[in-house]
Design a protein around this motif. Sequence first.
Motif, PDB file in Angstrom:
ATOM      1  N   PHE A  96       0.825  -1.205   0.000  1.00  0.00           N
ATOM      2  CA  PHE A  96       0.000   0.000   0.000  1.00  0.00           C
ATOM      3  C   PHE A  96       0.862   1.259   0.000  1.00  0.00           C
ATOM      4  O   PHE A  96       0.523   2.261  -0.651  1.00  0.00           O
ATOM      5  CB  PHE A  96      -0.921  -0.035   1.227  1.00  0.00           C
ATOM      6  CG  PHE A  96      -1.988   1.029   1.237  1.00  0.00           C
ATOM      7  CD1 PHE A  96      -2.906   1.118   0.211  1.00  0.00           C
ATOM      8  CD2 PHE A  96      -2.071   1.937   2.284  1.00  0.00           C
ATOM      9  CE1 PHE A  96      -3.912   2.092   0.221  1.00  0.00           C
ATOM     10  CE2 PHE A  96      -3.058   2.912   2.301  1.00  0.00           C
ATOM     11  CZ  PHE A  96      -3.979   2.990   1.268  1.00  0.00           C
ATOM     12  N   CYS A  97       1.981   1.226   0.741  1.00  0.00           N
ATOM     13  CA  CYS A  97       2.939   2.351   0.747  1.00  0.00           C
ATOM     14  C   CYS A  97       3.362   2.706  -0.660  1.00  0.00           C
ATOM     15  O   CYS A  97       3.332   3.877  -1.081  1.00  0.00           O
ATOM     16  CB  CYS A  97       4.201   1.970   1.542  1.00  0.00           C
ATOM     17  SG  CYS A  97       4.038   1.949   3.320  1.00  0.00           S
ATOM     18  N   TRP A  98       3.792   1.678  -1.388  1.00  0.00           N
ATOM     19  CA  TRP A  98       4.315   1.918  -2.726  1.00  0.00           C
ATOM     20  C   TRP A  98       3.214   2.264  -3.712  1.00  0.00           C
ATOM     21  O   TRP A  98       3.444   2.986  -4.687  1.00  0.00           O
ATOM     22  CB  TRP A  98       5.134   0.720  -3.208  1.00  0.00           C
ATOM     23  CG  TRP A  98       6.574   0.891  -2.889  1.00  0.00           C
ATOM     24  CD1 TRP A  98       7.291   0.255  -1.925  1.00  0.00           C
ATOM     25  CD2 TRP A  98       7.483   1.787  -3.525  1.00  0.00           C
ATOM     26  NE1 TRP A  98       8.590   0.690  -1.913  1.00  0.00           N
ATOM     27  CE2 TRP A  98       8.735   1.633  -2.889  1.00  0.00           C
ATOM     28  CE3 TRP A  98       7.371   2.710  -4.556  1.00  0.00           C
ATOM     29  CZ2 TRP A  98       9.859   2.372  -3.270  1.00  0.00           C
ATOM     30  CZ3 TRP A  98       8.497   3.447  -4.931  1.00  0.00           C
ATOM     31  CH2 TRP A  98       9.717   3.257  -4.282  1.00  0.00           C
ATOM     32  N   ILE A  99       1.993   1.754  -3.458  1.00  0.00           N
ATOM     33  CA  ILE A  99       0.871   2.157  -4.300  1.00  0.00           C
ATOM     34  C   ILE A  99       0.643   3.660  -4.146  1.00  0.00           C
ATOM     35  O   ILE A  99       0.498   4.400  -5.133  1.00  0.00           O
ATOM     36  CB  ILE A  99      -0.407   1.378  -3.914  1.00  0.00           C
ATOM     37  CG1 ILE A  99      -0.316  -0.077  -4.407  1.00  0.00           C
ATOM     38  CG2 ILE A  99      -1.657   2.058  -4.487  1.00  0.00           C
ATOM     39  CD1 ILE A  99      -0.352  -0.255  -5.904  1.00  0.00           C
ATOM     40  N   MET A 100       0.622   4.136  -2.895  1.00  0.00           N
ATOM     41  CA  MET A 100       0.421   5.570  -2.645  1.00  0.00           C
ATOM     42  C   MET A 100       1.566   6.402  -3.223  1.00  0.00           C
ATOM     43  O   MET A 100       1.359   7.470  -3.807  1.00  0.00           O
ATOM     44  CB  MET A 100       0.305   5.826  -1.141  1.00  0.00           C
ATOM     45  CG  MET A 100      -0.969   5.327  -0.499  1.00  0.00           C
ATOM     46  SD  MET A 100      -2.453   6.195  -1.111  1.00  0.00           S
ATOM     47  CE  MET A 100      -3.189   4.919  -2.113  1.00  0.00           C
ATOM     48  N   THR A 101       2.795   5.905  -3.050  1.00  0.00           N
ATOM     49  CA  THR A 101       3.961   6.629  -3.562  1.00  0.00           C
ATOM     50  C   THR A 101       3.933   6.707  -5.077  1.00  0.00           C
ATOM     51  O   THR A 101       4.169   7.771  -5.669  1.00  0.00           O
ATOM     52  CB  THR A 101       5.259   5.932  -3.102  1.00  0.00           C
ATOM     53  OG1 THR A 101       5.267   5.855  -1.677  1.00  0.00           O
ATOM     54  CG2 THR A 101       6.487   6.685  -3.571  1.00  0.00           C
ATOM     55  N   ALA A 102       3.642   5.583  -5.713  1.00  0.00           N
ATOM     56  CA  ALA A 102       3.580   5.569  -7.178  1.00  0.00           C
ATOM     57  C   ALA A 102       2.421   6.427  -7.682  1.00  0.00           C
ATOM     58  O   ALA A 102       2.515   7.048  -8.744  1.00  0.00           O
ATOM     59  CB  ALA A 102       3.458   4.133  -7.682  1.00  0.00           C
ATOM     60  N   MET A 103       1.321   6.464  -6.913  1.00  0.00           N
ATOM     61  CA  MET A 103       0.219   7.364  -7.282  1.00  0.00           C
ATOM     62  C   MET A 103       0.692   8.820  -7.275  1.00  0.00           C
ATOM     63  O   MET A 103       0.349   9.603  -8.165  1.00  0.00           O
ATOM     64  CB  MET A 103      -0.950   7.210  -6.307  1.00  0.00           C
ATOM     65  CG  MET A 103      -1.881   6.059  -6.612  1.00  0.00           C
ATOM     66  SD  MET A 103      -3.344   6.144  -5.561  1.00  0.00           S
ATOM     67  CE  MET A 103      -4.162   4.604  -6.020  1.00  0.00           C
ATOM     68  N   ALA A 104       1.480   9.181  -6.258  1.00  0.00           N
ATOM     69  CA  ALA A 104       2.025  10.539  -6.194  1.00  0.00           C
ATOM     70  C   ALA A 104       2.896  10.821  -7.409  1.00  0.00           C
ATOM     71  O   ALA A 104       2.858  11.921  -7.977  1.00  0.00           O
ATOM     72  CB  ALA A 104       2.829  10.722  -4.911  1.00  0.00           C
ATOM     73  N   ASP A 105       3.672   9.821  -7.820  1.00  0.00           N
ATOM     74  CA  ASP A 105       4.542   9.989  -8.981  1.00  0.00           C
ATOM     75  C   ASP A 105       3.734  10.128 -10.266  1.00  0.00           C
ATOM     76  O   ASP A 105       4.078  10.926 -11.147  1.00  0.00           O
ATOM     77  CB  ASP A 105       5.507   8.802  -9.091  1.00  0.00           C
ATOM     78  CG  ASP A 105       6.422   8.695  -7.892  1.00  0.00           C
ATOM     79  OD1 ASP A 105       6.889   9.742  -7.415  1.00  0.00           O
ATOM     80  OD2 ASP A 105       6.649   7.564  -7.411  1.00  0.00           O
ATOM     81  N   VAL A 106       2.654   9.357 -10.352  1.00  0.00           N
ATOM     82  CA  VAL A 106       1.779   9.450 -11.522  1.00  0.00           C
ATOM     83  C   VAL A 106       1.135  10.836 -11.588  1.00  0.00           C
ATOM     84  O   VAL A 106       1.041  11.446 -12.666  1.00  0.00           O
ATOM     85  CB  VAL A 106       0.691   8.344 -11.454  1.00  0.00           C
ATOM     86  CG1 VAL A 106      -0.458   8.650 -12.402  1.00  0.00           C
ATOM     87  CG2 VAL A 106       1.290   6.992 -11.798  1.00  0.00           C
ATOM     88  N   ILE A 107       0.696  11.330 -10.428  1.00  0.00           N
ATOM     89  CA  ILE A 107       0.123  12.684 -10.368  1.00  0.00           C
ATOM     90  C   ILE A 107       1.172  13.716 -10.789  1.00  0.00           C
ATOM     91  O   ILE A 107       0.878  14.660 -11.528  1.00  0.00           O
ATOM     92  CB  ILE A 107      -0.409  12.979  -8.951  1.00  0.00           C
ATOM     93  CG1 ILE A 107      -1.615  12.074  -8.647  1.00  0.00           C
ATOM     94  CG2 ILE A 107      -0.791  14.453  -8.807  1.00  0.00           C
ATOM     95  CD1 ILE A 107      -1.998  12.037  -7.181  1.00  0.00           C
ATOM     96  N   ALA A 108       2.421  13.525 -10.316  1.00  0.00           N
ATOM     97  CA  ALA A 108       3.504  14.444 -10.660  1.00  0.00           C
ATOM     98  C   ALA A 108       3.780  14.451 -12.159  1.00  0.00           C
ATOM     99  O   ALA A 108       4.072  15.510 -12.737  1.00  0.00           O
ATOM    100  CB  ALA A 108       4.768  14.072  -9.895  1.00  0.00           C
ATOM    101  N   VAL A 109       3.692  13.290 -12.801  1.00  0.00           N
ATOM    102  CA  VAL A 109       3.891  13.216 -14.253  1.00  0.00           C
ATOM    103  C   VAL A 109       2.921  14.161 -14.951  1.00  0.00           C
ATOM    104  O   VAL A 109       3.298  14.918 -15.864  1.00  0.00           O
ATOM    105  CB  VAL A 109       3.703  11.763 -14.760  1.00  0.00           C
ATOM    106  CG1 VAL A 109       3.551  11.740 -16.285  1.00  0.00           C
ATOM    107  CG2 VAL A 109       4.878  10.894 -14.348  1.00  0.00           C
ATOM    108  N   GLY A 110       1.663  14.148 -14.511  1.00  0.00           N
ATOM    109  CA  GLY A 110       0.666  15.039 -15.099  1.00  0.00           C
ATOM    110  C   GLY A 110       1.005  16.508 -14.880  1.00  0.00           C
ATOM    111  O   GLY A 110       0.843  17.338 -15.780  1.00  0.00           O
ATOM    112  N   VAL A 111       1.504  16.836 -13.674  1.00  0.00           N
ATOM    113  CA  VAL A 111       1.889  18.224 -13.354  1.00  0.00           C
ATOM    114  C   VAL A 111       3.019  18.674 -14.263  1.00  0.00           C
ATOM    115  O   VAL A 111       2.996  19.795 -14.823  1.00  0.00           O
ATOM    116  CB  VAL A 111       2.314  18.339 -11.879  1.00  0.00           C
ATOM    117  CG1 VAL A 111       2.902  19.723 -11.592  1.00  0.00           C
ATOM    118  CG2 VAL A 111       1.124  18.074 -10.955  1.00  0.00           C
TER     119      VAL A 111
END
Length: 454
Positions: A96-111
Amino acid sequence: MAQQELKRNLANRHVQLIAIGGTIGTGLFLGSGKAIQLAGPSIIFAYLIVGIACFFVMRALGELLLSKAGYQSFTDIAEDYLGPRVAFVTGWTYWFCWIMTAMADVIAVGVYVRYWFDIPQWMPAIVCLVVLLGLNLLTVKLFGELEFWFALIKVITILALIGMGVILLVMGFKTDAGAVSIKNLWEHGGLFPNGMTGFLLSFQMVVFAFVGVELVGVSAAETANPEKNIPSAINKIPLRILFFYVGALIVLLCINPWTELNAAESPFVKTFSLVGIPIAAGIINFVVLTSAASACNSGMFSTSRILYNLSNNSQGPANFARLNKNHVPSNALLISTLVLTGGALLSKLIPEQAFGIVTTISAICFIWVWGVILICHVRYKKTRPDLQAKSKFKAPFTPFVNYAVLTLFAAILIIMLFADATRPALLLTPLWFILLFALYSYRGKKEKKLKLSA
């Protein structure tokens, strides 16, 4: 049928660069903007404190991993020293940690993509996930190669930033915000411009900046020579923290006053814009974009391997233990990627708040995982003095440093309770742990009934 075991295809250069990749990511390139706005120049001390704490966590993990040849991750360690219930909760929490972290990275890609194109954030997020999924399905060696080159790009960028900062300092260069000077560290409200409150509130984002530092431990199962490579990677962490975090941030804050940096933008991109080099700013934006993709790539790798280990330990569905012909846990990789599309969904629904929410949840869950590692190490010293005596990679200052770091982590969680931005996530995250403990109890009762009926 493919042999059901992971391939040891990661060479020393892969492990070293994975370790670097784990300590340079979205938390630094994007999240540091928010942290700087909260703490001002005192953010440097926050990174030092959390960085030192993470180093002691890694030394404890390194000693534990090398104490027994069968260990593939810290979930195996947790089962030995804290029992199967804690191992089950920790294993799924790490996923779950890495799911949340990777989600943050995916969001950052969009930014980052929106720096060039005015398109919805969720679109480039989906494209990134599809591309990385295809690459990860091929071979673990390809993962190592991807991280090797991604990390090289990060290293070269920070080297260029530090080098440019030194040159500008010597030249007495002037930006739109004023002269480049070391005095910028204290001339705009002092080192603690927002007082201790701002300094303490920055710790959540600083913790997030270090998530992934333990990835070298997860990669232990696929390391050609763990006895040599893991200690080497761990012992270099302090130098990396001083250089890539502290050094880079000092240069950023010398080039431009902290008041000129925006919490919603990458301070690295903003710095090159303020210096008056728009082309360089675009190049840096591309670099931080590759950094986010790299971190997401690490997230896919980590989540699939943790699901594989959970399944092999009978703590997850048996399908997750199946490998494809390239010895990659494809089912685990596919389900993790499917869940990661939640990051793209959050980008669509709450684009302004999405990054803050997932980074807070990630930081809280990583504090759990790091805390479990430290507690396991205390138990290891007490219950297995025979293994501790034979250890060639003893963690220093234990068990006192274990308790000190655990106290720091507890204090950070308390601080999150007083911040409006982090309080909702802090209050909601315990539901995850309640769910996991309930699932474990349900599984135990179900297995007991099956045994009785047999």
